[in-house]
Motif scaffolding. Structure first.
Motif, short mmCIF file in Angstrom:
data_model
loop_
_atom_site.label_atom_id
_atom_site.label_comp_id
_atom_site.label_asym_id
_atom_site.label_seq_id
_atom_site.Cartn_x
_atom_site.Cartn_y
_atom_site.Cartn_z
N LEU A 67 -0.57 -10.36 -8.15
CA LEU A 67 -1.95 -8.74 -8.82
C LEU A 67 -2.09 -8.07 -7.25
N LEU A 68 -2.88 -9.43 -6.48
CA LEU A 68 -2.53 -8.94 -5.07
C LEU A 68 -2.18 -8.23 -4.07
N GLU A 69 -0.89 -8.66 -4.45
CA GLU A 69 0.77 -8.75 -3.65
C GLU A 69 0.86 -6.97 -4.27
N ILE A 70 0.62 -6.35 -5.80
CA ILE A 70 1.38 -5.33 -6.05
C ILE A 70 0.06 -4.63 -5.41
N ILE A 71 -1.28 -4.18 -5.16
CA ILE A 71 -2.25 -3.94 -4.85
C ILE A 71 -1.92 -3.36 -3.20
N ILE A 72 -1.18 -4.37 -2.47
CA ILE A 72 -1.05 -4.75 -1.00
C ILE A 72 0.08 -3.98 -0.92
N ALA A 73 1.05 -3.43 -1.68
CA ALA A 73 1.91 -3.26 -1.54
C ALA A 73 2.28 -1.45 -2.05
N SER A 74 1.02 -0.80 -3.06
CA SER A 74 0.69 -0.23 -3.40
C SER A 74 0.19 0.62 -2.48
N ILE A 75 -0.78 -0.30 -1.80
CA ILE A 75 -1.33 0.75 -0.53
C ILE A 75 -0.84 1.11 0.75
N VAL A 76 0.55 0.40 0.37
CA VAL A 76 1.19 0.27 2.00
C VAL A 76 1.76 1.32 1.45
N ILE A 77 2.93 1.45 0.76
CA ILE A 77 3.14 2.55 -0.14
C ILE A 77 2.59 4.34 -0.14
N ALA A 78 1.49 3.85 -0.47
CA ALA A 78 0.68 4.96 -0.77
C ALA A 78 0.57 5.50 1.00
N SER A 79 0.09 4.87 2.42
CA SER A 79 0.28 4.89 3.41
C SER A 79 1.45 5.56 4.39
N ILE A 80 2.30 5.70 3.62
CA ILE A 80 3.48 5.57 3.89
C ILE A 80 3.94 6.99 3.69
N PHE A 81 3.56 7.36 2.51
CA PHE A 81 3.45 9.14 2.41
C PHE A 81 2.63 9.42 2.95
N TYR A 82 1.96 8.97 2.92
CA TYR A 82 0.42 9.78 4.04
C TYR A 82 0.92 10.31 5.14
N LEU A 131 9.29 -19.61 -7.62
CA LEU A 131 8.81 -20.83 -6.51
C LEU A 131 9.96 -19.79 -5.20
N ILE A 132 10.70 -19.34 -5.25
CA ILE A 132 11.65 -19.11 -4.65
C ILE A 132 11.25 -17.76 -4.07
N LEU A 133 11.12 -17.16 -4.97
CA LEU A 133 10.08 -14.99 -4.49
C LEU A 133 8.99 -15.64 -3.86
N GLY A 134 8.05 -16.74 -3.44
CA GLY A 134 7.11 -16.06 -2.90
C GLY A 134 7.74 -17.64 -0.99
N MET A 135 8.50 -18.44 -1.64
CA MET A 135 9.53 -18.44 -0.49
C MET A 135 9.37 -17.41 0.69
N ILE A 136 10.43 -16.30 -0.16
CA ILE A 136 10.59 -15.43 0.93
C ILE A 136 9.34 -14.53 0.26
N LEU A 137 8.73 -14.19 0.48
CA LEU A 137 7.69 -13.00 0.72
C LEU A 137 6.86 -14.17 1.84
N LEU A 138 6.94 -15.19 2.03
CA LEU A 138 5.68 -15.84 3.36
C LEU A 138 6.77 -15.75 4.33
N LEU A 158 -2.43 -15.25 3.61
CA LEU A 158 -2.79 -16.18 1.96
C LEU A 158 -3.04 -15.67 1.22
N VAL A 159 -1.87 -14.42 0.77
CA VAL A 159 -1.48 -14.66 -0.52
C VAL A 159 0.01 -14.66 -0.80
N PRO A 160 0.99 -14.62 -0.14
CA PRO A 160 2.18 -15.38 -0.45
C PRO A 160 1.64 -17.11 -0.34
N PHE A 161 0.68 -17.23 1.20
CA PHE A 161 0.65 -18.49 0.51
C PHE A 161 0.50 -19.43 -1.17
N PHE A 162 -0.78 -18.31 -1.68
CA PHE A 162 -1.41 -18.92 -2.84
C PHE A 162 -0.10 -18.53 -4.25
N TYR A 163 0.58 -17.23 -3.76
CA TYR A 163 1.78 -16.64 -4.52
C TYR A 163 2.63 -18.72 -4.74
#
Length: 136
Positions: free
Chosen positions: A16-31, A86-93, A118-123
Motif C-alpha cells: 500500500l505504501l509503495e502505491i501511495i508513494i508512486a502515485s505522489i511521484v506520478i502526480a508530481s511529474i504531471f504537475y 520476494l523477487i519484486l521486493g529485491m528489485i524495489l530495494l 524502509l518501504v522496500p525493506f519491509f516489502y
C-alpha cells in the motif's frame, strides 16, 4: 507456532505504501509538466522538466512500484506468489539503492534516503516471512 499480527500485514502495508508513494511521484511529474515550474523536489528526488530521459526513468520506476504494490496487496495470502513477491521486493530495494542521492550529504537528505529504503525493506521482510510461513 502462532503467527504474530505484524507478520500477517507487513507485506500488505508495504504494498500500500509503495502505491501511495508512486502515485505522489506520478502526480508530481504531471504537475511539473503542466505548470510553469521547471523542477520539484519530493524528499530527495528532484524531478526536472527539461530532462525527458530522467522523467521517463522516474515514471517507469513509479509504475513498477504500483505494479509491485498491487501484487503485494492482491497476493499477500497466496502461497503461489510468495517467490514473485520476494523477487519484486529485491528489485524495489535495488532500484531504491541505485537512486540514492550521492551528490551532497546533509542530514535531511540522509534521513530522506533512510526513509526511502524502509518501504522496500519491509516489502522484502514481508515476502520472506511468507516464504518461512509456507515452509512450516
Amino acid at each position: 507456532m502462532r503467527k504474530k499480527w505484524y507478520d500477517r500485514i507487513t507485506l500488505r502495508i508495504a504494498g500500500l505504501l509503495e502505491i501511495i508513494i508512486a502515485s505522489i511521484v506520478i502526480a508530481s511529474i504531471f504537475y511539473v509538466l503542466t505548470h510553469e515550474k521547471t523542477s520539484i523536489t519530493i524528499g530527495g528526488l528532484t524531478i526536472i522538466k527539461d530532462t525527458p530521459l530522467s522523467l521517463l526513468s522516474i515514471l517507469f520506476l513509479a509504475i513498477f512500484q504500483i505494479v509491485a504494490g498491487m501484487i503485494a496487496l492482491i497476493y499477500a495470502n497466496s502461497r503461489k506468489m510468495r517467490d514473485t513477491c520476494l523477487i519484486l521486493g529485491m528489485i524495489l530495494l535495488l532500484l531504491q539503492v541505485l537512486t540514492l542521492n550521492k551528490v551532497e550529504r546533509t542530514f535531511s537528505i540522509f534521513i530522506s534516503d533512510v526513509i526511502s529504503l524502509l518501504v522496500p525493506f519491509f516489502y522484502v521482510y514481508g515476502a520472506t516471512r511468507k516464504i518461512k510461513e509456507s515452509k512450516r
